[in-house]
Structures are given as C-alpha cells and as structure tokens.
Design a protein around this motif. Structure first.
Motif, short mmCIF file in Angstrom:
data_model
loop_
_atom_site.label_atom_id
_atom_site.label_comp_id
_atom_site.label_asym_id
_atom_site.label_seq_id
_atom_site.Cartn_x
_atom_site.Cartn_y
_atom_site.Cartn_z
N GLN A 36 0.86 -1.17 0.00
CA GLN A 36 0.00 0.00 0.00
C GLN A 36 0.90 1.24 0.00
O GLN A 36 1.80 1.33 0.85
N GLN A 37 0.67 2.13 -0.95
CA GLN A 37 1.47 3.35 -0.99
C GLN A 37 0.54 4.56 -0.88
O GLN A 37 -0.18 4.89 -1.84
N ILE A 38 0.57 5.21 0.26
CA ILE A 38 -0.20 6.43 0.47
C ILE A 38 0.60 7.58 -0.12
O ILE A 38 1.84 7.58 -0.09
N LEU A 39 -0.08 8.55 -0.68
CA LEU A 39 0.55 9.66 -1.37
C LEU A 39 1.65 10.29 -0.52
O LEU A 39 1.42 10.65 0.63
N GLY A 40 2.86 10.38 -1.10
CA GLY A 40 3.97 11.01 -0.40
C GLY A 40 4.74 10.10 0.53
O GLY A 40 5.66 10.55 1.21
N GLN A 41 4.38 8.83 0.57
CA GLN A 41 5.06 7.88 1.46
C GLN A 41 5.68 6.74 0.67
O GLN A 41 5.38 6.53 -0.50
N GLY A 42 6.53 5.98 1.35
CA GLY A 42 7.09 4.79 0.74
C GLY A 42 6.09 3.64 0.79
O GLY A 42 5.16 3.66 1.59
N PRO A 43 6.25 2.66 -0.08
CA PRO A 43 5.34 1.50 -0.06
C PRO A 43 5.42 0.76 1.27
O PRO A 43 6.51 0.56 1.82
N LYS A 44 4.27 0.34 1.77
CA LYS A 44 4.19 -0.41 3.02
C LYS A 44 3.67 -1.81 2.70
O LYS A 44 2.62 -1.95 2.06
N LEU A 45 4.40 -2.81 3.14
CA LEU A 45 4.01 -4.19 2.86
C LEU A 45 2.71 -4.56 3.57
O LEU A 45 2.59 -4.37 4.78
N LEU A 46 1.76 -5.11 2.81
CA LEU A 46 0.53 -5.61 3.40
C LEU A 46 0.61 -7.12 3.60
O LEU A 46 0.30 -7.63 4.68
N ILE A 47 1.00 -7.82 2.55
CA ILE A 47 1.05 -9.27 2.62
C ILE A 47 2.04 -9.80 1.61
O ILE A 47 2.24 -9.19 0.55
N GLN A 48 2.66 -10.91 1.97
CA GLN A 48 3.64 -11.55 1.10
C GLN A 48 3.31 -13.03 1.01
O GLN A 48 3.09 -13.69 2.03
N PHE A 49 3.28 -13.54 -0.22
CA PHE A 49 3.04 -14.96 -0.48
C PHE A 49 4.31 -15.60 -1.02
O PHE A 49 5.08 -14.99 -1.76
N GLN A 50 4.52 -16.83 -0.64
CA GLN A 50 5.53 -17.67 -1.27
C GLN A 50 4.74 -18.84 -1.85
O GLN A 50 4.18 -19.65 -1.10
N VAL A 55 3.52 -15.77 3.80
CA VAL A 55 4.78 -15.69 4.53
C VAL A 55 4.71 -14.61 5.60
O VAL A 55 5.22 -14.78 6.71
N ASP A 56 4.08 -13.50 5.26
CA ASP A 56 4.04 -12.36 6.17
C ASP A 56 2.77 -11.56 5.92
O ASP A 56 2.58 -11.06 4.81
N ASP A 57 1.90 -11.50 6.89
CA ASP A 57 0.72 -10.64 6.80
C ASP A 57 0.57 -9.82 8.07
O ASP A 57 -0.55 -9.44 8.45
N SER A 58 1.69 -9.55 8.73
CA SER A 58 1.67 -8.88 10.02
C SER A 58 1.14 -7.45 9.94
O SER A 58 0.66 -6.90 10.93
N GLN A 59 1.23 -6.81 8.77
CA GLN A 59 0.76 -5.43 8.64
C GLN A 59 -0.54 -5.34 7.86
O GLN A 59 -0.95 -4.24 7.47
N LEU A 60 -1.20 -6.44 7.66
CA LEU A 60 -2.49 -6.44 6.96
C LEU A 60 -3.61 -6.21 7.96
O LEU A 60 -3.75 -6.98 8.92
N PRO A 61 -4.43 -5.18 7.77
CA PRO A 61 -5.57 -4.97 8.68
C PRO A 61 -6.63 -6.04 8.43
O PRO A 61 -7.53 -5.89 7.60
N LYS A 62 -6.53 -7.10 9.17
CA LYS A 62 -7.30 -8.30 8.83
C LYS A 62 -8.80 -8.17 9.09
O LYS A 62 -9.58 -9.00 8.63
N ASP A 63 -9.18 -7.11 9.80
CA ASP A 63 -10.62 -6.93 10.02
C ASP A 63 -11.32 -6.47 8.75
O ASP A 63 -12.54 -6.62 8.60
N ARG A 64 -10.53 -5.92 7.81
CA ARG A 64 -11.17 -5.42 6.59
C ARG A 64 -10.46 -5.85 5.31
O ARG A 64 -11.04 -5.81 4.23
N PHE A 65 -9.23 -6.24 5.41
CA PHE A 65 -8.45 -6.64 4.24
C PHE A 65 -8.29 -8.15 4.21
O PHE A 65 -8.08 -8.79 5.25
N SER A 66 -8.36 -8.71 3.01
CA SER A 66 -8.06 -10.13 2.83
C SER A 66 -7.37 -10.32 1.50
O SER A 66 -7.53 -9.50 0.58
N ALA A 67 -6.59 -11.36 1.41
CA ALA A 67 -5.89 -11.64 0.15
C ALA A 67 -5.75 -13.14 -0.02
O ALA A 67 -5.67 -13.88 0.97
#
Lengths: 115, 112
Positions: A36-50, A55-67
C-alpha cells in the motif's frame, strides 16, 4: 518477458463499500507482494506470499483486508468495508529470489479513491 | 523490526551539480535495492546491491553499499532534469521470509 499485470488501474468507491484488486505476477515468480502506498510515502508491505502460502501478513488490517493466491499464481486483494484512509495506490510485485541478483518487479498499481 | 531511513527526503538541485542520497537501515540485511518512481507511475528497479563494498553505476547514478555501517548511498553526478523523480531504497531480509522494506523516499527535483 511480460511484466506484473494489475487491474483495475483506477477505482473510486464510497466508504463502506467493498473492492477487489487483481494481480498476475511474472511467470515463474514464486514470491508475490502486495504493498500500500499512500501519497507522499514509501510503499508499506501488506502481505507476502511464497507460492500459495502466506509468509508475512503482520501489517495487513485483517478486520477489513483479505488476500489470496490460488494455485500459486494470480492473487486478489479485497477490502471490505473500505474506509477513507484506505485511499492509496495498491502495488503488486513479484520476485524470484532464488536466482542470484534478481529483484522485485512492480506492476503499474491500482489507484483507489474512497469518498 | 527493521527500520529504513533515507535522507534527505526532499532535494532540489541545479543541473550539472553532484549530490548524494543516503539510506540507513537498522538490522542485518541480505540485499539492498534502489528504485525510481515518477509521478503517477510504478517503481522501476535501478540497482541491486548484494554484498559489502558493492558498487554499481548506470549513467549519472552510482550506488554503493557498506553493510558494516548499514549504509547505502546513491550518488548523482552532473544532474539533468530527466533525473527528477522520487528515489526509494529497499532492504531485503531473507530471515524474515524475504521481506522487502522500503524507506520513505527522496523526492529529487533538478532545476534548469
């Protein structure tokens, strides 16, 4: 070599609605990222799949986001319900880190505006 | 948790001048990347730095990596307007399942 494909390119929705984004990674790339890249910021990892495992979904707001990444290829990212602060560009990237010196390649992104 | 910090965040420079962008990271990493992003566009890979002392050059840009200092630099030589963009460094950690963490970005404007 075809790049990372994302759709749609743009999406405008009202708050509390749902939205889904699609990503087709580079063929053969086992690792897939959603950022997720908010205007003016660096990309923030939401989820990573292998392959098709998370592999990593620690920063995914799981109450509203799914992948999900079915069959280890395409991936979809869903937001339900959307909030105003979800307005951002959602970037998909893929990589094959087992090969020496390769890096993550990014798609064009989906620009989401929540009104 | 890995922190990646870039400075400066904003850089305005004259054509023909030299400047360096710095990228510091807080923990051991396996690879470091530099990306370029033009307004409204996605990220374009510039450099991959794999080991201590690595140096890569492409045109007016040169990137280096000092893993002991946990520092990478992106040096711009004789800047031209076409280099105006936002530059991101990103750090890969294999121990975190190949997590790729980005810095905040440096917005570069090259003035005629």
């Amino acid at each position: 070599e075809a790049g990372v494909a994302q759709s749609p390119r743009y999406k405008i929705i009202e708050k509390r609605q749902s939205v889904a984004f699609w990503c087709n990674p580079i063929s053969g790339h086992a690792t897939l990222y959603w950022y997720q890249q908010i205007l003016g910021q660096g990309p923030k990892l939401l989820i990573q799949f292998q392959n098709n495992g998370v592999v990593d979904d620690s920063q995914l707001p799981k109450d509203r986001f799914s992948a999900e990444r079915l069959k280890g290829v395409d991936s979809t990212l869903k937001i339900q319900p959307a909030k105003l602060e979800d307005s951002a560009v959602y970037l998909c990237a893929s990589s094959s880190y087992r090969a020496w010196g390769t890096e993550a390649f990014f798609g064009q992104g989906t620009r989401l505006t929540v009104v | 948790e890995l922190k990646v910090e870039q400075n400066p965040l904003f850089l305005s420079m004259q054509e023909g001048k030299n400047y360096t962008i710095y990228c510091n990271y807080s923990t051991t990493s396996d690879r470091l990347y530099w990306y370029r992003q033009d307004p409204g566009k996605s990220l374009e890979s510039l450099f991959v730095l794999l080991s201590n002392g690595a140096v890569k050059q492409e045109g007016r840009l040169m990137a280096s990596l000092d893993t002991k200092a946990r520092l990478s630099t992106l040096h711009i030589t004789a800047a031209v307007h076409d280099l105006s963009a936002t530059y991101f460094c990103a750090v890969l950690q294999e121990t975190s399942g190949s997590r790729l963490t980005f810095g905040e970005g440096t917005q570069l404007t090259v003035n005629p």
